[in-house]
Write a protein that holds these residues in place. Sequence first.
Motif, PDB file in Angstrom:
ATOM      1  N   ASN A   1      45.530  44.487  72.662  1.00 25.90           N
ATOM      2  CA  ASN A   1      46.817  45.101  73.021  1.00 25.90           C
ATOM      3  C   ASN A   1      46.771  45.804  74.371  1.00 25.90           C
ATOM      4  O   ASN A   1      47.815  46.140  74.924  1.00 25.90           O
ATOM      5  CB  ASN A   1      47.222  46.140  71.974  1.00 25.90           C
ATOM      6  N   TYR A   2      45.577  46.094  74.829  1.00 28.50           N
ATOM      7  CA  TYR A   2      45.449  46.892  76.052  1.00 28.50           C
ATOM      8  C   TYR A   2      44.870  46.108  77.226  1.00 28.50           C
ATOM      9  O   TYR A   2      44.684  46.646  78.304  1.00 28.50           O
ATOM     10  CB  TYR A   2      44.584  48.138  75.774  1.00 28.50           C
ATOM     11  N   LYS A   3      44.580  44.839  76.957  1.00 32.65           N
ATOM     12  CA  LYS A   3      44.006  44.022  78.044  1.00 32.65           C
ATOM     13  C   LYS A   3      45.054  43.710  79.090  1.00 32.65           C
ATOM     14  O   LYS A   3      46.225  43.534  78.738  1.00 32.65           O
ATOM     15  CB  LYS A   3      43.488  42.697  77.455  1.00 32.65           C
ATOM     16  N   VAL A   4      44.599  43.589  80.341  1.00 26.00           N
ATOM     17  CA  VAL A   4      45.585  43.222  81.377  1.00 26.00           C
ATOM     18  C   VAL A   4      45.833  41.718  81.371  1.00 26.00           C
ATOM     19  O   VAL A   4      44.978  40.955  81.068  1.00 26.00           O
ATOM     20  CB  VAL A   4      45.126  43.634  82.787  1.00 26.00           C
TER      21      VAL A   4
ATOM     22  N   VAL B   1      38.457  43.060  64.038  1.00 31.51           N
ATOM     23  CA  VAL B   1      39.489  44.099  64.122  1.00 31.51           C
ATOM     24  C   VAL B   1      39.497  44.773  65.485  1.00 31.51           C
ATOM     25  O   VAL B   1      40.545  44.948  66.113  1.00 31.51           O
ATOM     26  CB  VAL B   1      39.255  45.178  63.039  1.00 31.51           C
ATOM     27  N   TRP B   2      38.325  45.126  65.924  1.00 27.18           N
ATOM     28  CA  TRP B   2      38.253  45.879  67.177  1.00 27.18           C
ATOM     29  C   TRP B   2      38.762  45.044  68.357  1.00 27.18           C
ATOM     30  O   TRP B   2      39.488  45.535  69.205  1.00 27.18           O
ATOM     31  CB  TRP B   2      36.818  46.367  67.408  1.00 27.18           C
TER      32      TRP B   2
ATOM     33  N   ILE C   1      42.474  45.000  68.240  1.00 29.70           N
ATOM     34  CA  ILE C   1      43.058  46.263  68.704  1.00 29.70           C
ATOM     35  C   ILE C   1      43.018  46.309  70.232  1.00 29.70           C
ATOM     36  O   ILE C   1      44.016  46.586  70.885  1.00 29.70           O
ATOM     37  CB  ILE C   1      42.311  47.472  68.094  1.00 29.70           C
ATOM     38  N   LEU C   2      41.856  45.991  70.784  1.00 33.63           N
ATOM     39  CA  LEU C   2      41.714  46.065  72.247  1.00 33.63           C
ATOM     40  C   LEU C   2      42.602  45.060  72.964  1.00 33.63           C
ATOM     41  O   LEU C   2      43.045  45.310  74.089  1.00 33.63           O
ATOM     42  CB  LEU C   2      40.258  45.838  72.641  1.00 33.63           C
TER      43      LEU C   2
ATOM     44  N   LEU D   1      49.518  50.545  51.423  1.00 36.35           N
ATOM     45  CA  LEU D   1      49.634  50.274  52.868  1.00 36.35           C
ATOM     46  C   LEU D   1      48.329  49.727  53.430  1.00 36.35           C
ATOM     47  O   LEU D   1      48.319  48.769  54.209  1.00 36.35           O
ATOM     48  CB  LEU D   1      49.991  51.568  53.611  1.00 36.35           C
ATOM     49  N   LYS D   2      47.232  50.368  53.024  1.00 40.24           N
ATOM     50  CA  LYS D   2      45.923  49.919  53.534  1.00 40.24           C
ATOM     51  C   LYS D   2      45.658  48.473  53.111  1.00 40.24           C
ATOM     52  O   LYS D   2      45.115  47.679  53.868  1.00 40.24           O
ATOM     53  CB  LYS D   2      44.810  50.826  53.007  1.00 40.24           C
TER      54      LYS D   2
ATOM     55  N   VAL E   1      38.861  44.578  81.863  1.00 36.45           N
ATOM     56  CA  VAL E   1      39.330  45.965  81.724  1.00 36.45           C
ATOM     57  C   VAL E   1      40.465  46.063  80.710  1.00 36.45           C
ATOM     58  O   VAL E   1      41.110  45.069  80.377  1.00 36.45           O
ATOM     59  CB  VAL E   1      39.841  46.535  83.068  1.00 36.45           C
TER      60      VAL E   1
ATOM     61  N   LEU F   1      45.385  51.870  59.933  1.00 36.75           N
ATOM     62  CA  LEU F   1      45.361  51.266  58.589  1.00 36.75           C
ATOM     63  C   LEU F   1      44.399  50.073  58.543  1.00 36.75           C
ATOM     64  O   LEU F   1      43.761  49.815  57.534  1.00 36.75           O
ATOM     65  CB  LEU F   1      46.762  50.818  58.182  1.00 36.75           C
TER      66      LEU F   1
ATOM     67  N   TYR G   1      47.880  46.121  55.247  1.00 38.03           N
ATOM     68  CA  TYR G   1      47.474  45.972  56.647  1.00 38.03           C
ATOM     69  C   TYR G   1      45.992  45.648  56.806  1.00 38.03           C
ATOM     70  O   TYR G   1      45.463  45.696  57.907  1.00 38.03           O
ATOM     71  CB  TYR G   1      47.855  47.217  57.441  1.00 38.03           C
TER      72      TYR G   1
ATOM     73  N   ILE H   1      43.971  48.625  80.117  1.00 42.41           N
ATOM     74  CA  ILE H   1      44.745  49.704  80.740  1.00 42.41           C
ATOM     75  C   ILE H   1      45.160  50.654  79.647  1.00 42.41           C
ATOM     76  O   ILE H   1      45.816  50.253  78.681  1.00 42.41           O
ATOM     77  CB  ILE H   1      46.060  49.227  81.373  1.00 42.41           C
TER      78      ILE H   1
ATOM     79  N   PRO I   1      42.772  43.911  57.532  1.00 47.84           N
ATOM     80  CA  PRO I   1      42.607  42.786  58.455  1.00 47.84           C
ATOM     81  C   PRO I   1      42.062  41.564  57.732  1.00 47.84           C
ATOM     82  O   PRO I   1      41.296  41.688  56.781  1.00 47.84           O
ATOM     83  CB  PRO I   1      41.578  43.311  59.455  1.00 47.84           C
TER      84      PRO I   1
ATOM     85  N   VAL J   1      49.572  55.083  49.940  1.00 53.44           N
ATOM     86  CA  VAL J   1      48.641  54.899  51.061  1.00 53.44           C
ATOM     87  C   VAL J   1      47.728  53.693  50.798  1.00 53.44           C
ATOM     88  O   VAL J   1      47.522  52.851  51.678  1.00 53.44           O
ATOM     89  CB  VAL J   1      47.786  56.171  51.307  1.00 53.44           C
TER      90      VAL J   1
END
Lengths: 601, 303
Positions: free
Chosen positions: B300-303, B293-294, B297-298, B281-282, A206, A247, B285, A208, B287, B278
């Motif tokens: 950062n949100y994993k528990v 990339v995805w 990004i994810l 910057l692109k 999951v 970006l 940053y 959060i 990747p 711009v």
Amino acid sequence: MASFDLTVKYAGEGGEGVISSGDFTMKAAAKMGYEVVTFKSFPAEIKGGYALSQVRMSDEKILSQGDGFDILVAFNGEAYEVNKPLLREGTVLIWDGPEGGDFEPEFEELEKKGVIMYAVPMSQLAKKEVGAYITKNVIAMAATFELIGMPIELLKEEIVAKFSKKGQEVIDLNFKAIEVAQKYVKENIKKVDPYKVPGPLPKKDVIIVEGNEAIALGALAAGVKVYAAYPITPATTVGNYLAPHILKTGGYVYQAEDEISSMAIVIGASFSGVKAMTATSGPGISLMQELIGLASMTEIPAVIVDVQRGGPSTGMPTKHDQADLFAAALGGHGDDQRVVLAPTNVEENFYLTVEAFNLSERYQLPVLLLTDASLSLRAEAIPTPDINKIKENLIERPIVRKGEVSPEELENLFRYKITDTGISPFLAPGESPKPYTATGLEHGENSYPRTTPKERTEMMDKRFRKIKNIEDENPHLVEWDLGDLQEGEKADITIITWGLTASIAKEAIQRLRNKGIKVAALYPKLIYPLPAKAVEKAASMSDIVLVPEANYMGHLAKFIRMFSSVPAEKIVQYNIYRGEPFIPKEIEEKVEEILGKKVQA
Amino acid sequence: MDIQYVRLEEKLPPREYKSSLESTWCPGCGDFGVVTALTRAFSDEKLDPTALSLVSGIGCSSRLPLWMNAFGLHSCHGRAVPAAVGARLAKPEVPVIVTAGDGDLFSIGMEHFPHAARRNFDMVVISMDNRMYALTKNQVSPTSRTGYKGSLTPYGNLDNPFNVINFAIASGATFVAQTYAGNPKHMTEIIEAAIEHKGFAFVNILSPCPTYNKLDTFKFYKGRLVDINKELGHDPSDKQKAMELAEHDYDADYNPDAKVPIGIFYKTEEIPTFEEKVEALKEKYKPENPETVWDDILSNYKV
Ligand SMILES: Cc1ncc(C[n+]2csc(CCOP(=O)(O)OP(=O)(O)O)c2C)c(N)n1
Ligand code: SF4
């Protein structure tokens, strides 16, 4: 039935760490493998005023923020006063005492009620033992963790994550606060309440996220390239969450000078052939209306997020409301084509953002995603999205590219070609072989201005044809919930509702069904054009159609009257407009009241 | 970060930049001259009509994109500049020209102009300045002269006219020029210079409206125009002098001896464009591995 379902509420002064207490607790709970749903509320001011952060955790899917709380951690007198009426038999009050706080609970009265009270002198411990008043909330949290048996290591992890940039000193200070709190609880508090978290559950895949974070991630998954917006509570954080990532995906977040320019930028970018989006709240939607009409008239895809807040005017910027449906669907002038989607939970914030892009690309029109203040802040642990699957299903604009058409076809290539579906080829600068001018003036197939009655009628029909069958083409945007009802069986009541209220109603409906009441429910996610067939079918299943909504006027209820053949006398509105979402009990009791009255009559 | 416009290998004749749609402008309208100058400039600059966007607002002048063979976005009243910003953010290789009226740009759309200017978007903004509102049939605009009689000011305009040249310079535009609809050669030169300029180029075109404006007429301008670069030797890098020169027109009122300055008032290429920043910057940053990339990004949100 869930074997454990616990709600902890931190309440106090804004800026005192109430919100981060809730966030840390929520993260720790999610790490234990529990389902979590948070509910936060704070004033519009930067500091001060009453704030609350509530975490509900369970081993089963949680649908709402709950009816109340099991444990209240009151940081100050105001928090105590506000919540005192909600203290009931068996609830725990953890308060800033017996000394050092700014209040004392009414012991006798509360004892009579059966409230369990634990004094934790947060202010005093922070000042005298830790030597830093600022650690008051860490003491409150650590004491709570200790009492409910939540591993203190998890709190430490969160502290390291949050303060690692600030240096070891800050971390040590917070660790000391944790120790002090643990020691205090061990030595001074005799636990008599039953609230204890079970051991960790099996790990799930999951993430959060909060409501607005989910929207930002959905936009990235959909391939947004230009995001332009003007800051407004509670929509600002959509951009905040996008900015650090976009970006990397070749897009850009642009802070525009106002909402009008934001919408114009979205149109200019999308006209040029890329996916573009803006997010705002009520006042911003008012400003965007003329340009939303332009997107509609020029058939330029655009995604507009409206995180609703209490209106009209500046209203209650941080408070919950569901009163922008009329503005989202019918705002602006003339007959325009637009689509409004309404997610009911955090996970849907993600998937319906992707859907908003898909629909706007498919039908070439503006799509509004209507969420709300409470949902924007509500955190949930949601299954990690499968990006490959999303990418496979993305709908791409029918851009006609250079070299793809023969000279004869080129002759007949018209941006506003009248087709059976109403959907025309899209031409974009730098990509397509034939230029045209997108104009808000009524126009013919080739985009030249035309106003003859025949051409006007044909173009209107063409544009409306695009969304004529939108309900049939997107059945997945209407959620049915019939419980155990069999085909053809009559229900006692039908509930139709939308947005966050739908997820709260679901919990109420479960309880009603447990009591033997037959409920048919429908949650349209496609809210405009109203999926009339589904609404009519759901309404036909019983004699009463209850429409709970957090607004005064009954926006969805009025839409049902306007856009479906459901008999008006069947529709019962149930509206609250106090700046907070429903709690499940309210809907449960309303249904019982309605059915009870019916039986008596 | 060098951003290049898409250009043709061969010049297209100017007429190829005109659409087959017949214009609805009144005979003698100054805006016709603007179309002529634009088509010549596009031809000289070898712009590709299929990779060129003309963005306008609402007004007589804002109809211009409809008469042209290029991509056009005829947007809402006052919103040409932000719509153009969107186009610039989307595709920096496609040149964007805003063609709107003085009312559109400096009244209803006023809030947008200085922000696009100070950010130095690489676009050309042309104000077709007839010193009044024409499409709504003769009301004063921000550039109308004091005393001008519009339908809502029959007693004469009480306001002082707005100095758009100095405003553009003060806003941070990196190219600011004025030209005149009665002089196609000068107009073409200025528009070409504006297209070639890297950054926000503002061109005010004095464009008489013979139908309503009986004061700022072709006749009025005749003999009053002074080419500040050729006749006065003005060096466009001199910002102070540029602002002084721009005041002339506004001192003039309808004084028979008044002179109206045309030419390039101000120009600097030392400031990077927004698009370049711009893109940088692109690039920064970007990747290392786009495939992951995805997941990054994810994570950062994993528990
Ligand atoms: C929101 C809005 N308000 C008012 C109008 C009416 N309107 C159309 S054009 C115009 C003024 C145009 O003046 P200007 O930009 O100077 O162009 P001109 O017609 O003089 O070329 C106005 C007020 C409109 N179209 N939209
Ligand atoms: S009214 Fe004036 S500005 Fe408009 S087309 Fe006629 S002459 Fe030109």
